[in-house]
Write a protein that holds these residues in place. Sequence first.
Motif, PDB file in Angstrom:
ATOM      1  N   GLN A  53      -5.271  -6.431 -12.093  1.00 39.17           N
ATOM      2  CA  GLN A  53      -4.646  -7.549 -11.383  1.00 39.17           C
ATOM      3  C   GLN A  53      -3.160  -7.270 -11.159  1.00 39.17           C
ATOM      4  N   GLN A  54      -2.476  -6.705 -12.180  1.00 38.38           N
ATOM      5  CA  GLN A  54      -1.062  -6.356 -12.017  1.00 38.38           C
ATOM      6  C   GLN A  54      -0.885  -5.285 -10.944  1.00 38.38           C
ATOM      7  N   ALA A  55      -1.768  -4.273 -10.958  1.00 38.14           N
ATOM      8  CA  ALA A  55      -1.688  -3.222  -9.941  1.00 38.14           C
ATOM      9  C   ALA A  55      -1.932  -3.807  -8.554  1.00 38.14           C
ATOM     10  N   ASN A  56      -2.886  -4.711  -8.461  1.00 37.86           N
ATOM     11  CA  ASN A  56      -3.194  -5.349  -7.185  1.00 37.86           C
ATOM     12  C   ASN A  56      -1.975  -6.125  -6.682  1.00 37.86           C
ATOM     13  N   ARG A  57      -1.317  -6.867  -7.608  1.00 40.42           N
ATOM     14  CA  ARG A  57      -0.120  -7.611  -7.213  1.00 40.42           C
ATOM     15  C   ARG A  57       0.987  -6.655  -6.768  1.00 40.42           C
ATOM     16  N   ALA A  58       1.149  -5.542  -7.504  1.00 40.70           N
ATOM     17  CA  ALA A  58       2.189  -4.577  -7.151  1.00 40.70           C
ATOM     18  C   ALA A  58       1.921  -3.983  -5.770  1.00 40.70           C
ATOM     19  N   VAL A  59       0.677  -3.598  -5.509  1.00 41.55           N
ATOM     20  CA  VAL A  59       0.320  -3.037  -4.194  1.00 41.55           C
ATOM     21  C   VAL A  59       0.527  -4.085  -3.109  1.00 41.55           C
ATOM     22  N   GLU A  60       0.138  -5.313  -3.414  1.00 40.49           N
ATOM     23  CA  GLU A  60       0.297  -6.385  -2.429  1.00 40.49           C
ATOM     24  C   GLU A  60       1.781  -6.620  -2.135  1.00 40.49           C
ATOM     25  N   ASN A  61       2.614  -6.665  -3.179  1.00 40.13           N
ATOM     26  CA  ASN A  61       4.054  -6.870  -2.973  1.00 40.13           C
ATOM     27  C   ASN A  61       4.666  -5.714  -2.196  1.00 40.13           C
ATOM     28  N   THR A  62       4.267  -4.485  -2.556  1.00 40.57           N
ATOM     29  CA  THR A  62       4.795  -3.315  -1.856  1.00 40.57           C
ATOM     30  C   THR A  62       4.381  -3.324  -0.394  1.00 40.57           C
ATOM     31  N   SER A  63       3.092  -3.620  -0.151  1.00 40.05           N
ATOM     32  CA  SER A  63       2.626  -3.630   1.238  1.00 40.05           C
ATOM     33  C   SER A  63       3.293  -4.757   2.023  1.00 40.05           C
ATOM     34  N   ASN A  64       3.515  -5.895   1.373  1.00 38.41           N
ATOM     35  CA  ASN A  64       4.213  -6.985   2.071  1.00 38.41           C
ATOM     36  C   ASN A  64       5.646  -6.579   2.403  1.00 38.41           C
ATOM     37  N   ARG A  65       6.318  -5.900   1.452  1.00 45.89           N
ATOM     38  CA  ARG A  65       7.679  -5.429   1.725  1.00 45.89           C
ATOM     39  C   ARG A  65       7.674  -4.413   2.858  1.00 45.89           C
ATOM     40  N   LEU A  66       6.699  -3.469   2.808  1.00 46.54           N
ATOM     41  CA  LEU A  66       6.633  -2.449   3.861  1.00 46.54           C
ATOM     42  C   LEU A  66       6.368  -3.082   5.225  1.00 46.54           C
TER      43      LEU A  66
END
Length: 169
Positions: free
Chosen positions: A93-106
């Motif tokens: 879940q933490q990895a998913n949130r990190a990927v989601e935050n990174t993709s949203n930033r990108l």
Amino acid sequence: MMAMTGLDIAALVAAVAFAALVGFLIPVLIRLKNTVAESERVIVKLNADLPFILGDLREVTAHVSDMTGQARDGVEHMSQLLHKAGRVGEMIQQANRAVENTSNRLLSNAAGIMAGVRAGLTVVRRRMFLERLAHPPLPSFEVRSTRPPAVPTVVAPTPVADVRPGALQ
């Protein structure tokens, strides 16, 4: 004949009652004797079978104790496994949130870059347009080649048959 006194009558009634009581007690005592004999046989059989029953009972108790220990170990192992699975789930879940935050930033950065490029292109187009208006292009002079011009080749079109209904008439 002698007359019976009250004491004689009472003794006679007591004797008859005692005889009746003995008559009723004899079958009861016989049954009690049979019951006591049967109880004695059961006790002798129990005394003979009791060591085997106790041995089997100890064996069953040992098996139940072993199974309880194994079940306890299994539950403890399952508890640890579920705890680890929960930790893995949290990490996912933490990895998913990190990927989601990174993709949203990108995506946000890419959208910002695209908006900047679009705005820059608009400014460049406007300046080019204004530049053309302010400085019209000079007339161009053709430079002629010393080579003679190429002769164009004309290819005649190929006739195509008309296949419409009624066209062949």
